[in-house]
Design an enzyme around this catalytic site. Structure first.
Site, PDB file in Angstrom:
ATOM      1  N   HIS A 175       1.828   8.294  23.089  1.00  0.00           N
ATOM      2  CA  HIS A 175       2.294   7.092  22.407  1.00  0.00           C
ATOM      3  C   HIS A 175       2.916   6.108  23.396  1.00  0.00           C
ATOM      4  CE1 HIS A 175       2.235   9.802  18.887  1.00  0.00           C
ATOM      5  NE2 HIS A 175       2.263   8.715  18.137  1.00  0.00           N
ATOM      6  N   ASN A 206       4.150  13.335  29.564  1.00  0.00           N
ATOM      7  CA  ASN A 206       4.449  13.012  28.166  1.00  0.00           C
ATOM      8  C   ASN A 206       5.674  13.760  27.650  1.00  0.00           C
ATOM      9  OD1 ASN A 206       4.002  11.830  25.635  1.00  0.00           O
ATOM     10  ND2 ASN A 206       2.639  13.470  24.973  1.00  0.00           N
ATOM     11  N   ASP A 301       9.255  -6.892  39.276  1.00  0.00           N
ATOM     12  CA  ASP A 301       8.339  -7.513  40.235  1.00  0.00           C
ATOM     13  C   ASP A 301       7.254  -6.531  40.678  1.00  0.00           C
ATOM     14  OD1 ASP A 301       9.334 -10.093  40.343  1.00  0.00           O
ATOM     15  OD2 ASP A 301      10.700  -9.679  42.002  1.00  0.00           O
ATOM     16  N   GLU A 304       4.792  -5.958  37.854  1.00  0.00           N
ATOM     17  CA  GLU A 304       3.920  -7.125  37.722  1.00  0.00           C
ATOM     18  C   GLU A 304       2.826  -7.120  38.797  1.00  0.00           C
ATOM     19  OE1 GLU A 304       6.514 -10.649  35.646  1.00  0.00           O
ATOM     20  OE2 GLU A 304       6.688 -10.427  37.822  1.00  0.00           O
ATOM     21  N   ASP A 310       2.175 -11.244  34.438  1.00  0.00           N
ATOM     22  CA  ASP A 310       3.479 -11.903  34.458  1.00  0.00           C
ATOM     23  C   ASP A 310       4.121 -11.610  33.108  1.00  0.00           C
ATOM     24  OD1 ASP A 310       5.645 -13.616  34.620  1.00  0.00           O
ATOM     25  OD2 ASP A 310       4.458 -15.443  34.378  1.00  0.00           O
ATOM     26  N   GLN A 320      14.529 -15.090  35.155  1.00  0.00           N
ATOM     27  CA  GLN A 320      13.472 -14.135  35.501  1.00  0.00           C
ATOM     28  C   GLN A 320      13.601 -13.662  36.932  1.00  0.00           C
ATOM     29  OE1 GLN A 320       9.298 -14.554  34.440  1.00  0.00           O
ATOM     30  NE2 GLN A 320       9.845 -16.388  33.298  1.00  0.00           N
TER      31      GLN A 320
END
Length: 335
Positions: A175, A206, A301, A304, A310, A320
């Site tokens: 999940h 998990n 960062d 991303e 982003d 941010q």
């Protein structure tokens, strides 16, 4: 991250995204977004983030007013597409953005009452799942019993992953939005068993550090009365064809989770440079069953960079930069 990507936003850009989810065709959305971005001066070619293609007719959000505010006037924050997207719709960046524009079905936005997600048709899994978690998310509804569920909300003609795709694979049905986090109603709990909310996870992940981070988030929401905005998904090494199970369900090499933790009584507008943000990346492998989650903390960062997205796109850019560069050092809730 040294070369932080450009994150120019305006009310108009957010409005275009909201408009896209009100039922336009994929082709119409693409043309409309490109035209609108050029008019707003936000068209940066391959460098600009790419928004997910919408699931037509899945949003009941009202369309925002037409046109941008007059120059110099204060810009009002547009209504979020969903309570689960109040921190913004994650946007693909760089080379991934260019590839996605050529195959919009690999970033297909789906909005449900319980969470929102971007679905990747090529991989047959979600790119990311986003949701809000607070004390009101919990109740007495029982855990869904029976098989995991194919998602009928996927577009016609797309393969809908089945429970049996995972059977005998050696992977858990992992999940993203945890079953225990949606116990307010039976329908809420059942929605977490839709296979668009599931990715292949090794059992040791998990039931090990991933579970312990889930438990820590539950304690923050349920016991400490915090509101959390979470994003989770799989990470794939840069190879053309990832490992698969069943009928083409891609297996991630690692998993990420981001949790923005608000104080009691705070809302998204209260997010600032000191807001706690948990970011973690965990390997999808065996041998980590007894490990805690704290050792896997990293920066937004870094997530991303690896995910090609982003995130926190509705948070002011200066905030941010502060939040996404910081590694959390808060309590781990046991492990």
């Amino acid at each position: 991250m040294g070369s932080k990507k450009r994150k120019r936003r305006s009310w108009g850009a957010q409005a275009l995204i909201a408009l896209a989810v009100t039922g336009l065709s994929a082709a119409g959305v693409k043309c409309g977004l490109e035209r609108g971005l050029k008019e707003l001066g936000l068209d940066h070619g391959e460098d600009r983030p790419s928004r997910p293609s919408p699931s037509p007719g899945r949003s009941s959000s009202p369309a925002p007013p037409k046109g941008a505010p007059p120059k110099g006037a204060p810009t009002a924050r547009p209504p979020a597409l969903s309570v689960h997207l109040e921190l913004g719709v994650p946007a693909r960046t760089g080379a991934r953005a260019a590839r996605t524009e050529a195959a919009a079905s690999d970033d297909h936005l789906m909005i449900k009452p319980q969470y929102a997600l971007s679905y990747n048709r090529s991989r047959n899994v979600a790119n990311w799942v986003s949701w809000r978690l607070d004390a009101a998310s919990f109740g007495d509804a029982p855990r869904h019993r029976g098989k995991f569920l194919a998602d009928s909300a996927l577009p016609d003609g797309w393969y809908r992953v089945q429970h049996d795709d995972y059977t005998g694979s050696g992977f858990d049905r992992g999940h993203m939005v945890r079953s225990e986090e949606r116990t307010r109603t039976p329908d809420d709990n059942k929605a977490t068993f839709l296979l668009t909310n599931i990715l292949p996870q090794r059992h040791d992940l998990n039931a090990g550090p991933w579970l312990r981070l889930e438990e820590a988030c539950q304690a923050l929401a349920q016991k400490e009365r915090r509101a959390l905005f979470l994003i989770a998904g799989g990470l794939f090494d840069e190879r053309e064809r990832p490992a698969t199970l069943g009928k083409g369900v891609a297996v991630p090499d690692a998993f990420f989770k981001i949790a923005v933790v608000l104080e009691p009584g705070q809302g998204p507008e209260d997010i600032g440079p000191s807001t706690r943000v948990i970011a973690a990346v965990m390997p999808n492998e065996t041998g980590i069953l007894d490990e805690g989650w704290g050792q896997y903390r990293t920066t937004v960062d870094e997530i991303e960079r690896r995910a090609g997205y982003d995130v926190l796109t509705a948070v002011p850019e200066a905030v941010q930069r502060a939040l996404e560069a910081r590694t959390d050092d808060g309590p781990t809730g046991g492990r």
